[in-house]
Design a protein around this motif. Sequence first.
Motif, PDB file in Angstrom:
ATOM      1  N   TYR A   6      40.085  24.209  92.394  1.00  0.00           N
ATOM      2  CA  TYR A   6      40.902  25.320  91.926  1.00  0.00           C
ATOM      3  C   TYR A   6      40.574  25.764  90.505  1.00  0.00           C
ATOM      4  N   PRO A   7      40.374  24.876  89.545  1.00  0.00           N
ATOM      5  CA  PRO A   7      40.027  25.356  88.193  1.00  0.00           C
ATOM      6  C   PRO A   7      38.760  26.206  88.174  1.00  0.00           C
ATOM      7  N   ILE A  10      39.716  29.600  89.620  1.00  0.00           N
ATOM      8  CA  ILE A  10      40.500  30.352  88.648  1.00  0.00           C
ATOM      9  C   ILE A  10      39.577  30.923  87.570  1.00  0.00           C
ATOM     10  N   GLU A  11      38.648  30.123  87.091  1.00  0.00           N
ATOM     11  CA  GLU A  11      37.706  30.589  86.077  1.00  0.00           C
ATOM     12  C   GLU A  11      36.836  31.717  86.614  1.00  0.00           C
ATOM     13  N   PHE A  12      36.376  31.583  87.850  1.00  0.00           N
ATOM     14  CA  PHE A  12      35.538  32.612  88.473  1.00  0.00           C
ATOM     15  C   PHE A  12      36.286  33.925  88.583  1.00  0.00           C
ATOM     16  N   TYR A  13      37.510  33.898  89.102  1.00  0.00           N
ATOM     17  CA  TYR A  13      38.274  35.130  89.290  1.00  0.00           C
ATOM     18  C   TYR A  13      38.749  35.713  87.967  1.00  0.00           C
ATOM     19  N   ALA A  14      39.001  34.884  86.975  1.00  0.00           N
ATOM     20  CA  ALA A  14      39.357  35.399  85.650  1.00  0.00           C
ATOM     21  C   ALA A  14      38.172  36.142  85.039  1.00  0.00           C
ATOM     22  N   ALA A  15      36.975  35.589  85.192  1.00  0.00           N
ATOM     23  CA  ALA A  15      35.773  36.256  84.682  1.00  0.00           C
ATOM     24  C   ALA A  15      35.528  37.562  85.430  1.00  0.00           C
TER      25      ALA A  15
END
Length: 63
Positions: A6-7, A10-15
Motif C-alpha cells: 500500500y505505501p 499511495i506514493e505512485f498515485y500521489a505522484a
Amino acid sequence: MTTLRYPALIEFYAAEGAVLGRRSGRVRNALAHGDPAGFAIVEPVREDAEFLSNGGLDLALRP
C-alpha cells in the motif's frame, strides 16, 4: 505479476496526481491563451477533473 504494498501504491498515485495537477494548469493556460492543446493531453486531464469533481460532490451531498 509483482505485488505492491500500500505505501508504494499511495506514493505512485500521489505522484500521478501531482503530474496531472501540473498538466491541468498547463492545459488551462494553453486554452485561455489560444494555444493548441492536443486531445491526447486534454483527455487525461478531463478524466482527472471529472473524478475529483465527482468526489467533491459526493462529499458535499452526504447527509
